[in-house]
Structure formats: structure tokens, C-alpha cells
Design an enzyme around this catalytic site. Structure first.
Site, PDB file in Angstrom:
ATOM      1  N   ASP A  34       0.867  -1.177   0.000  1.00  0.00           N
ATOM      2  CA  ASP A  34       0.000   0.000   0.000  1.00  0.00           C
ATOM      3  C   ASP A  34       0.899   1.221   0.000  1.00  0.00           C
ATOM      4  O   ASP A  34       2.098   1.113   0.282  1.00  0.00           O
ATOM      5  CB  ASP A  34      -0.904  -0.002   1.244  1.00  0.00           C
ATOM      6  N   ASP A  37       3.490   2.066  -4.732  1.00  0.00           N
ATOM      7  CA  ASP A  37       2.482   2.809  -5.485  1.00  0.00           C
ATOM      8  C   ASP A  37       2.104   1.946  -6.683  1.00  0.00           C
ATOM      9  O   ASP A  37       2.913   1.751  -7.600  1.00  0.00           O
ATOM     10  CB  ASP A  37       3.057   4.147  -5.944  1.00  0.00           C
ATOM     11  N   ASN A  69      -6.540  -5.363  -5.070  1.00  0.00           N
ATOM     12  CA  ASN A  69      -7.555  -4.694  -4.266  1.00  0.00           C
ATOM     13  C   ASN A  69      -7.391  -3.175  -4.245  1.00  0.00           C
ATOM     14  O   ASN A  69      -8.354  -2.445  -3.996  1.00  0.00           O
ATOM     15  CB  ASN A  69      -7.522  -5.232  -2.831  1.00  0.00           C
ATOM     16  N   TYR A  79     -14.683   6.930 -11.233  1.00  0.00           N
ATOM     17  CA  TYR A  79     -14.718   5.698 -10.431  1.00  0.00           C
ATOM     18  C   TYR A  79     -15.576   4.630 -11.108  1.00  0.00           C
ATOM     19  O   TYR A  79     -15.145   3.481 -11.273  1.00  0.00           O
ATOM     20  CB  TYR A  79     -15.248   5.996  -9.031  1.00  0.00           C
ATOM     21  N   LYS A  99     -13.869   1.193 -12.682  1.00  0.00           N
ATOM     22  CA  LYS A  99     -14.262  -0.146 -12.227  1.00  0.00           C
ATOM     23  C   LYS A  99     -14.842  -0.967 -13.370  1.00  0.00           C
ATOM     24  O   LYS A  99     -14.623  -2.176 -13.451  1.00  0.00           O
ATOM     25  CB  LYS A  99     -15.248  -0.030 -11.066  1.00  0.00           C
TER      26      LYS A  99
END
Length: 254
Positions: free
Chosen positions: A37, A63, A90, A159, A163
Site C-alpha cells: 500500500d 504505489d 484490491n 470511479y 471499475k
């Protein structure tokens, strides 16, 4: 039962929420977990929680939108373990953005969301593919969102688009990599209070909005990060060996 004993698992975006629950679940099932992360403080908390249960997770600051950093991390994992069995893409989110009219969205705002939600999944899949092909085995699980199948509740155009793009990437890679025994699947969570962003979103609805959201769910409850982790572990298991290119909505029923 340690279903993943001896396996090496990479989990991105593991500083909180889904990523933390997924990393913890794989560690509990015996996997050698490598979690990354950009949020080093949260990543440290994930490690502490896993260690508290007598388990181990290796953490690195990465990153996911930086192809060179992704490649270096994957190379380190392979050098240390000799294998990568499961990749969980994720890392994602809205990067602190809120819904605004399309006229107000800058190119930088648009690209920032695509970088973490789509570029990161692509770079990691690209980095692990050679090793998985060599072993003729592997599982790649991408975490999208109900927004990728419909619309974003927050109204964030990038977003919902990112996705949806990630779901398209899932299906394409499933066909490309299937000949090497590599499955590529996608989990599309519904609304889960899993991180500071979703907590703010939940609070913004007020009591009436919260009640309407829950009433629209068949099971009449919000999900948990563990619900999402359970779906990921299924796709990574032997029982999902003949499932690929699929999107599993984990949303309590809509």
C-alpha cells in the site's frame, strides 16, 4: 484447515478495509502473504493485527500506479519465495474525490482514479504473468465495485468508469492467460463501511438515506470486509479451478 499452506499471495491496497481482511484471511489459511500500500501507517496496523493472531505478513510501500515499483516488488517476492500463486488487485478507491459535475473534472482528477483502479491492476497482472505462466498455474482476483456494473452512488464518473474498465480487463486476461492454467476473476462488492471514505459516505446519507440503502438490500444488512475476503478466498481455492472471467457481486442481493 490451511487451504493455502505453502502458497505465496500478493494483496494490494492492504492498509485497511478489504485489503486488510483479505491479507489476514490468507495468512490465517497458511499462505505466505505479501501486502502493499502507499499508506504505510495503515499497512503497519495491518501487520500488527496479523501478528497479534500469531501469523505473519510481509509489508512493503508500493504505489500500484508506478510500473517500475510494481515490477521491483514482484521481483522481490519471487526472489524470496520462488513463486506467486495468487494476486489480489484490491488497491483502488476515489483518491479523496467527491461527486461533481462533469464540467469540473480535471484531466489530473480523472487520471488519478484510473491510475490506482485500472493501471495498478494491469501493472501487477503484467508483472506476475511470466512466473505464473512458467508454473502453468495461478489465480488473479480483481476487486471492482457495484459501481462498475451500474453507477457510482457518489456520482464520481471516473470511479464508475475505472471499475467497469477493470471488469473488462478481467475478462480479457481470463481468455489470454487461461491456456497456462491461470484464472482471472472479479469480486464486485456492494456498499461496505470499510474505510474512512465509506464512513464519510455513510454519514452523508443521514438516518433516512441509511435506512433506504439497507431496505434496498435483499438481506437487509450491510456487508463486512470479511464477506469480501470470503469471496476472494473462494476464487483462489481449488474449488474454483474451472471458473474464470467471472464477476461475483457480493452485495447482499439487489
Amino acid at each position: 484447515m490451511e487451504r493455502f499452506a505453502g502458497q505465496t499471495v500478493i494483496v494490494t491496497g492492504a492498509a485497511h478495509g478489504f485489503g486488510r481482511a483479505i491479507a489476514h484471511a490468507f495468512a490465517w489459511e497458511g499462505a505466505n502473504v505479501w501486502a502493499c500500500d502507499v499508506n504505510t501507517e495503515g499497512l503497519g496496523e495491518t501487520a500488527r493485527l496479523v501478528y497479534h493472531d500469531g501469523l505473519t505478513v510481509h509489508t512493503r510501500a508500493v504505489d500500484v500506479g508506478d510500473a517500475a515499483a510494481v515490477g521491483a516488488f514482484v521481483s522481490e517476492v519471487v526472489a524470496e519465495t520462488g513463486r506467486i500463486d495468487v494476486l489480489v488487485n484490491n488497491a483502488g478507491g476515489v483518491r479523496g474525490q467527491v461527486g461533481r459535475p462533469i464540467e469540473e473534472i480535471s484531466p489530473a482528477d480523472w487520471q488519478a482514479i484510473f491510475a490506482v483502479n485500472v493501471d495498478g491492476a494491469f501493472f501487477f497482472a503484467q508483472a506476475v504473468a511470466p512466473q505464473m505462466k512458467e508454473r502453468r498455474s495461478g489465480r488473479i482476483i480483481n476487486i471492482s465495485s457495484g459501481a462498475g456494473l451500474g453507477i457510482s452512488l457518489t456520482g464520481i464518473q471516473a470511479y464508475a468508469s475505472a471499475k467497469a474498465a477493470q471488469i473488462g480487463l478481467t475478462r480479457q486476461l481470463a481468455h489470454e492467460l487461461g491456456a497456462w492454467g491461470i484464472t482471472v476473476n472479479n469480486v464486485a462488492p456492494g456498499f461496505v463501511r470499510s474505510n474512512p471514505t465509506t464512513e464519510r459516505q455513510w454519514d452523508s446519507y443521514g438516518e433516512e438515506g441509511q435506512r433506504k440503502l439497507i431496505d434496498a438490500i435483499a438481506l437487509k444488512r450491510l456487508g463486512t470486509p470479511e464477506d469480501i475476503a470470503n469471496a476472494v478466498l473462494f476464487f483462489a481455492s481449488e474449488g474454483a479451478g474451472w471458473i474464470t472471467g467471472q464477476v461475483l457481486s457480493v452485495d447482499g442481493g439487489k
